[in-house]
Design an enzyme around this catalytic site. Structure first.
Site, PDB file in Angstrom:
ATOM      1  N   CYS A  72       0.804  -1.469   0.288  1.00 56.03           N
ATOM      2  CA  CYS A  72      -0.055  -0.072  -0.242  1.00 56.03           C
ATOM      3  C   CYS A  72       1.054   0.996  -0.060  1.00 56.03           C
ATOM      4  CB  CYS A  72      -0.475  -0.056   1.412  1.00 56.03           C
ATOM      5  SG  CYS A  72      -2.481   1.332   0.985  1.00 56.03           S
ATOM      6  N   GLU A 106      -0.903  -9.289   3.061  1.00 54.34           N
ATOM      7  CA  GLU A 106      -0.957  -9.843   4.231  1.00 54.34           C
ATOM      8  C   GLU A 106      -2.563  -9.982   5.246  1.00 54.34           C
ATOM      9  OE1 GLU A 106      -0.166  -6.392   4.041  1.00 54.34           O
ATOM     10  OE2 GLU A 106      -0.975  -5.141   5.582  1.00 54.34           O
ATOM     11  N   HIS A 126      -3.558  -5.394   0.580  1.00 52.82           N
ATOM     12  CA  HIS A 126      -2.632  -5.573   1.602  1.00 52.82           C
ATOM     13  C   HIS A 126      -2.607  -7.122   1.692  1.00 52.82           C
ATOM     14  CE1 HIS A 126      -2.423  -1.549   4.025  1.00 52.82           C
ATOM     15  NE2 HIS A 126      -3.333  -1.410   3.383  1.00 52.82           N
TER      16      HIS A 126
END
Ligand code: GLN
Length: 554
Positions: free
Chosen positions: A398, A529, A527
């Site tokens: 990001c 993750e 994102h």
């Protein structure tokens, strides 16, 4: 269809409330998630709900150093890191129905009252607030078609903020006798000067539950060392709980060991017995395999995470980057490496350039996670430049993608004042700018829940590293941003070897960038993750960790 629905509704659903004792931050979320995993391994449909008792409608507007990570669900709700834990342990996507705050509850109730939804009756704290809470828990259970819904009440019992949730639990237990259990996850300190584990604070926590009309069915004892037999007996007698329901939950090297620790003590069986559930299978193999993989991952891979949301008073915490940390671990274990994470504060780089070089030299790879505002960004760009020039594997998340473009605009394209308009609205080269639909929201100060949130499709270009990693043409990943790479400069960047390897289906938004002449330089607007799971690492993290592991230095 009609009869199916009826069937569906009439099917038995059970609920386990998890409350906290003594202090927060002792791992209620991981305990909740672990119990869920154990029940899921026995063939039950399990879902989990997190309650945050504060008055913010969601944590999206909270400072990360104060709140920790903001986890985003696929359907675009900003939630708390525990939802991330549930998703990782249950290996399920959870959504808006799985999270609530007091702010969101009151917002619904007040809006309902304003539209005559209570039919002219007085709206009372009790039962109207608990009824709204119970209604939401039921919706979450229905949506997941869950046999068991685990509801974690944030904070600790005895807190003012918790009372209405305990009341909801009490009312639900009254309405569904035999279908509702209560777990108390409590902390047992060993004061340094005494050297002895103390049970008294937990006894008081159990009494606070009693005062709210509740009796715990299970006490989970979080502590550095496992609770011993004499203290188990003490808690059993004073808290009115069978000794077998006082469970040891000592600190473990990895949170993914927790399900196994609870399994050793037959926690799932106790729950199944109490709720009178029927087990169809038992399959704990994948948890045992994960644990053994973790133990056999010995050769380290060193990943630096350059952030700024670390300090609270005199303490340094990495909570704001929880999912990033977990995603690195999942990827590293997957290839049999031991993840070594180095937390680096980008503000320090700006002050101490010598130290910066030394720190960079010790790394196999580097990550710049999401962020907002100007503090620490020059330090982050120093790290990006270092990774670019020294061919150090780099993954930007990001803000980590946006700053990579700003850095290259300045240093390679030579546009010295290039910037994101988040920092400098008057820059002559706004390589990152506000997305169209965001302008009005900013003018109206309409900040809460208005970023581009949740998952969106991303089309991966053939022949790119991103496509090779994902092995799919279209992927969905989760977002949380207001700014985007300005499409006006795409060609300029392409000329210096930047590939826009992932774009939104309409080609408007840059979702992934990568560098051609670099072993691994990849950054995403989304994102990654947030979708990484212990049994399914995210492809971009896997790419980074693989590249970092083949780094010649080691
Ligand atoms: N501040 C940037 C934006 O709003 C990046 C956000 C993030 O990293 N999550 O677009």
């Amino acid at each position: 269809m009609k009869s199916m629905r009826k069937n569906h509704k009439s099917r038995r659903r059970t609920t386990i409330f998890i409350t906290g004792g003594v202090m927060s931050g002792v791992g209620k979320g991981v305990t909740t998630a672990s119990i869920g995993a154990l029940l899921k391994a026995r063939g039950f449909k399990v879902t989990a709900v997190k309650i945050d008792p504060y008055l913010n409608v969601d944590p999206g507007t909270l400072n990360p150093t104060e709140h920790g990570e903001v986890f985003v669900t696929y359907d675009g709700l900003e939630t708390d890191q525990d939802i991330g834990n549930y998703e990782r342990f249950l290996d399920e996507d959870l959504g808006r129905a799985n999270y609530m705050t007091s702010g969101s509850i009151f917002q619904t109730i007040i809006n309902r009252e304003r539209s005559m939804g209570y039919g002219g009756k007085t709206v009372e704290w009790v039962p109207d607030v608990p009824n709204e809470i119970i209604g939401r828990i039921k919706i979450a259970a229905e949506l997941a078609d869950a046999d068991v819904t685990i509801v974690e009440i944030g904070g600790t019992v005895g807190e003012y903020q918790n009372l209405l949730y305990l009341e909801a639990c009490r009312m639900m237990r009254l309405d569904y006798p035999g279908d509702v259990l209560i777990g108390l996850v409590s902390y047992l300190p060993v004061p340094g000067n005494l050297g002895e584990m103390k049970t008294k604070p937990t006894q008081y926590a159990a009494r606070s539950l009693n005062a709210a009309g509740l009796q715990p069915d299970l006490i989970i004892c979080r502590s550095a060392q496992p609770i011993d037999e004499p203290r188990k007996r003490k808690l059993s007698i004073s808290c009115n709980v069978a000794p077998a329901d006082v469970v040891a939950a000592p600190d473990v090297a990895s949170i993914y060991e927790v399900p196994l620790k609870l399994e050793e003590q037959h926690v799932a069986e106790r729950i199944i017995d109490k709720l009178k559930l029927k087990v169809s299978k038992i399959d704990g193999k994948k948890w045992r395999e994960l644990s053994s993989r973790i133990q056999h991952s010995i050769k380290p891979v060193r990943i630096g995470v350059v952030g700024k949301y670390f300090s609270t008073g005199n303490f340094t915490l990495s909570d704001a980057y929880l999912s990033v940390l977990e995603a690195i671990k999942h990827a590293a274990w997957h290839i049999g490496r031991k993840p070594e994470i180095v937390w680096l504060n980008s503000e320090d780089f700006e002050q101490n350039k010598l130290n910066f070089k030394k720190q960079m030299k010790g790394l196999d790879g580097i990550i710049i996670p999401g962020g907002f505002g100007s503090r620490g960004i020059e330090g982050k760009m120093m790290a990006i430049r270092y990774a670019r020039e020294h061919k150090l594997p780099y993954l930007g998340l990001c803000y980590g993608m946006q700053l990579a473009l700003v850095e290259m605009a300045r240093d390679v394209l030579g546009w010295k004042d290039a910037n994101t308009t988040e920092i400098n609205p008057d820059t002559t080269h706004p390589v990152i700018h506000l997305m169209d639909e965001q302008e009005k929201k900013m003018e109206d100060k309409n900040y809460g829940g208005t970023m581009r949130l949740g998952d969106y499709p991303c089309v991966l270009k053939k022949g790119t590293a991103a496509r090779r990693l994902y092995r799919e043409e279209i992927v969905r990943e989760r977002h949380r941003h207001r700014y985007e790479a300005n499409p006006k400069y795409r060609e300029d960047f392409e000329k210096i070897g930047v590939r826009f390897s992932g774009l939104s289906p309409d080609n408007k938004l840059a979702e992934i960038i990568e560098l051609e002449k670099h072993p691994f330089f990849m950054a995403s607007q989304f994102h990654p993750e947030l979708t990484s799971r212990p049994f399914r690492p995210n492809p971009l993290f896997l790419g980074l960790v693989k590249a970092a592991s083949s780094n010649k230095k080691r």
